[in-house]
Each structure stands twice: as structure tokens, then as C-alpha cells.
Design an enzyme around this catalytic site. Structure first.
Site, PDB file in Angstrom:
ATOM      1  N   LYS A  34       0.862  -1.184   0.000  1.00 31.18           N
ATOM      2  CA  LYS A  34       0.000   0.000   0.000  1.00 31.18           C
ATOM      3  C   LYS A  34       0.897   1.232   0.000  1.00 31.18           C
ATOM      4  CE  LYS A  34      -1.980   1.982   3.697  1.00 31.18           C
ATOM      5  NZ  LYS A  34      -1.983   3.454   3.679  1.00 31.18           N
ATOM      6  N   ASP A  63      -3.308   4.435  -2.054  1.00 34.30           N
ATOM      7  CA  ASP A  63      -4.240   4.944  -1.033  1.00 34.30           C
ATOM      8  C   ASP A  63      -4.176   6.472  -1.004  1.00 34.30           C
ATOM      9  OD1 ASP A  63      -5.738   5.248   1.320  1.00 34.30           O
ATOM     10  OD2 ASP A  63      -4.067   4.705   2.625  1.00 34.30           O
ATOM     11  N   LYS A  65      -7.100   8.501  -1.400  1.00 33.89           N
ATOM     12  CA  LYS A  65      -8.350   9.018  -0.792  1.00 33.89           C
ATOM     13  C   LYS A  65      -8.846  10.317  -1.438  1.00 33.89           C
ATOM     14  CE  LYS A  65      -7.265   7.268   3.878  1.00 33.89           C
ATOM     15  NZ  LYS A  65      -5.820   6.992   3.857  1.00 33.89           N
ATOM     16  N   ASP A  68     -13.304  15.473  -4.014  1.00 36.49           N
ATOM     17  CA  ASP A  68     -13.435  16.766  -4.704  1.00 36.49           C
ATOM     18  C   ASP A  68     -14.733  16.677  -5.510  1.00 36.49           C
ATOM     19  OD1 ASP A  68     -12.872  19.255  -6.062  1.00 36.49           O
ATOM     20  OD2 ASP A  68     -10.746  18.900  -5.698  1.00 36.49           O
ATOM     21  N   THR A 119     -10.885   6.445  10.652  1.00 39.90           N
ATOM     22  CA  THR A 119     -10.910   5.872  12.011  1.00 39.90           C
ATOM     23  C   THR A 119     -10.397   6.864  13.049  1.00 39.90           C
ATOM     24  OG1 THR A 119      -8.865   4.765  11.406  1.00 39.90           O
ATOM     25  CG2 THR A 119     -10.835   3.415  11.480  1.00 39.90           C
ATOM     26  N   ARG A 210       3.659  -1.456  10.313  1.00 36.85           N
ATOM     27  CA  ARG A 210       4.820  -1.548  11.201  1.00 36.85           C
ATOM     28  C   ARG A 210       5.166  -2.946  11.713  1.00 36.85           C
ATOM     29  NH1 ARG A 210       2.595   3.600  14.257  1.00 36.85           N
ATOM     30  NH2 ARG A 210       0.730   2.629  13.371  1.00 36.85           N
TER      31      ARG A 210
HETATM   32  O1  C5P Z   1       1.702   0.407  10.784  1.00 36.75           O
HETATM   33  P1  C5P Z   1       0.218   0.109  10.699  1.00 36.75           P
HETATM   34  O2  C5P Z   1      -0.113  -1.351  10.510  1.00 36.75           O
HETATM   35  O3  C5P Z   1      -0.533   0.729  11.857  1.00 36.75           O
HETATM   36  O4  C5P Z   1      -0.228   0.851   9.357  1.00 36.75           O
HETATM   37  C1  C5P Z   1      -1.559   0.900   8.940  1.00 36.75           C
HETATM   38  C2  C5P Z   1      -1.665   1.654   7.660  1.00 36.75           C
HETATM   39  O5  C5P Z   1      -3.024   1.775   7.345  1.00 36.75           O
HETATM   40  C3  C5P Z   1      -1.090   3.080   7.702  1.00 36.75           C
HETATM   41  O6  C5P Z   1      -0.624   3.382   6.394  1.00 36.75           O
HETATM   42  C4  C5P Z   1      -2.297   3.912   8.040  1.00 36.75           C
HETATM   43  O7  C5P Z   1      -2.187   5.225   7.545  1.00 36.75           O
HETATM   44  C5  C5P Z   1      -3.394   3.150   7.287  1.00 36.75           C
HETATM   45  N1  C5P Z   1      -4.748   3.332   7.780  1.00 36.75           N
HETATM   46  C6  C5P Z   1      -5.122   3.087   9.084  1.00 36.75           C
HETATM   47  N2  C5P Z   1      -6.421   3.275   9.467  1.00 36.75           N
HETATM   48  C7  C5P Z   1      -7.318   3.689   8.577  1.00 36.75           C
HETATM   49  C8  C5P Z   1      -6.964   3.907   7.248  1.00 36.75           C
HETATM   50  C9  C5P Z   1      -5.652   3.720   6.878  1.00 36.75           C
HETATM   51  O8  C5P Z   1      -4.287   2.678   9.890  1.00 36.75           O
HETATM   52  N3  C5P Z   1      -8.567   3.810   8.934  1.00 36.75           N
END
Ligand code: C5P
Length: 229
Positions: A34, A63, A65, A68, A119, A210
Site C-alpha cells: 500500500k 491509497d 483518498k 473533490d 478511524t 509496522r
Molecule cells: O503500521 P500500521 O499497521 O498501523 O499501518 C496501517 C496503515 O493503514 C497506515 O498506512 C495507516 O495510515 C493506514 N490506515 C489506518 N487506518 C485507517 C486507514 C488507513 O491505519 N482507517
């Protein structure tokens, strides 16, 4: 058609060589990637093309998003979907006409999904933004609107999988972030679920960052997660 990966690894870095190194480690394990706003605003469409050239059949969720007026979002989706990514997204709150225009403009090989509610919104923030429905109702309304516009699915939290799956059916893609393997650090994610739990509830794909990218051995971390499914 080749099956799309269950796991999309979030490559959240402004360092191109680091992104390339991570991708070369995790893609052979069976993960897609992603790429979000940080990567895109640093390296642009050429950066996306360059990482797609790194590994054969690399599946990419771009991603960005979009939100507009319909004509502008349609133009952005038309251009971005020409990159050949598998998933691209817009905000469902852009409305029915915006989503329909985006879907019409999207290349056939790219699935278009929508963010329901970020979220980072809680009940208080939803109320302050002037929405009358509560958070869960609003998420469901947005998912149903997305389906009505003819899009392929939504991005949602693991706690919304069941209600959206029930309302929108088995062919609607649910892309779910906030996933943590058992025993791993939750970082700044508040409501987490393990990969197996989220898939059992009905998620189509999981976004995991992560726990893979911060691991000493990203390839092994990705393999371990896939083996746990
Ligand atoms: O490191 P981690 O697993 O927390 O990363 C989650 C990814 O998903 C990040 O790129 C974060 O910006 C994205 N994301 C999220 N919650 C959302 C939408 C996207 O954590 N509702």
C-alpha cells in the site's frame, strides 16, 4: 485472473531506497503493498511505476483518498488507474455522483474502493462535524452508498467488518487496517484485531504496516503472518 494478496503492507516512508528494499523483501513472501500520500507526494506517479518495476506482478493499493467535485475526482482516478494499480480509493463522503463519476473513469483492471469514515473520528468528532447519525450508523450508510455507486468495496476498521459484510454481500471488498499479529506492539492503533480474526470475520484484505516494516526481518515477519492465516 491472479488472486490478489490477502496482505497489503503499508510502505509509509519518504525514503525511496528504503521503500525499494522493503518491497524486495516482502513481495516474494506474497504481500502486496500500500502506497499512500507520503510516498506519492514524495515520488509521484514515476515513483509508483519504479516500484512496480521492482518485482513481477507486484500488487499495489494506491491509497490517495480522493475527495473533490465529480469531474475533478474522475480526472484523478482516470490518470491514477492508468498506472495499473490493483486498488485505488476515494472518500465515500464525496457522495453518490462523485463515486459514480470516479467509477466510470476508472480503468477496468483497477478496483475502486471508498473510505467510509476515517478511524480518527470518534463519536464526538462525528457530532462536531455536524453528522446526525452515530458513528456505526454513518459507517454503514457510507458503505451502502459506496455499493449503490457501483464501487468494488470499502476501507473499514475490523470492528465494522461484520455489519458491512452482512449489508453489502460477499463480493464487496473489505480492506482492513488496524491489524496486529498476537503479541505484537499496537503502536498508535487503538482498536486492533489479529490477521486471522479479521479474515474470519469477513475481511477480504488486511493492511499491515509496522509489524512487518519495523521488524528486524521483514520477509520473515510477512511469512509468519501469512502462515498464521
Ligand atoms: O503500521 P500500521 O499497521 O498501523 O499501518 C496501517 C496503515 O493503514 C497506515 O498506512 C495507516 O495510515 C493506514 N490506515 C489506518 N487506518 C485507517 C486507514 C488507513 O491505519 N482507517
Amino acid at each position: 485472473m491472479i488472486d490478489l494478496p490477502k496482505i497489503y503492507c503499508a510502505i509509509d516512508t519518504p525514503d525511496f531506497d528504503h521503500a525499494k528494499s522493503l518491497i524486495n523483501q516482502i513481495a516474494p513472501a506474497g504481500c502486496g503493498i500500500k502506497l499512500g500520500l507520503e510516498f506519492f507526494n514524495s515520488f509521484g506517479p514515476d515513483g509508483v511505476k519504479r516500484v512496480m518495476g521492482e518485482c513481477d506482478n507486484l500488487s499495489v493499493f494506491l491509497d490517495l483518498k480522493y475527495y473533490d467535485i465529480p469531474n475533478t475526482v474522475a480526472g484523478a482516478v482516470r490518470a491514477a488507474s492508468k498506472l495499473g494499480v490493483d486498488y485505488l480509493n476515494v472518500h465515500a463522503s464525496g457522495g453518490l455522483d462523485m463515486m459514480k463519476a470516479a467509477k466510470d473513469a476508472c480503468s477496468e483492471g483497477t478496483k475502486l474502493i471508498a473510505v467510509t469514515i476515517l478511524t480518527s473520528f470518534d463519536e464526538q468528532a462525528i457530532c462536531a462535524a455536524g453528522y446526525s447519525a452515530g458513528l456505526q450508523d454513518r459507517v454503514l450508510q457510507m458503505a451502502e452508498l459506496t455499493k449503490r455507486a457501483g464501487l468494488d468495496g470499502v476501507v473499514c476498521s475490523s470492528y465494522e467488518i461484520k455489519s458491512i459484510r452482512d449489508a453489502c454481500g460477499k463480493d464487496f471488498a473489505l480492506m482492513v487496517p488496524g491489524i496486529r499479529p498476537a503479541g505484537s506492539n499496537s503502536d498508535d492503533q487503538k482498536r486492533i484485531m489479529t490477521p486471522a480474526e479479521a479474515l474470519n470475520k469477513g475481511a477480504s484484505h488486511l493492511v499491515i504496516g509496522r509489524p512487518i516494516t519495523n521488524s528486524d526481518n521483514p520477509a520473515q515477519a510477512a511469512k509468519d503472518i501469512i502462515a498464521s492465516l
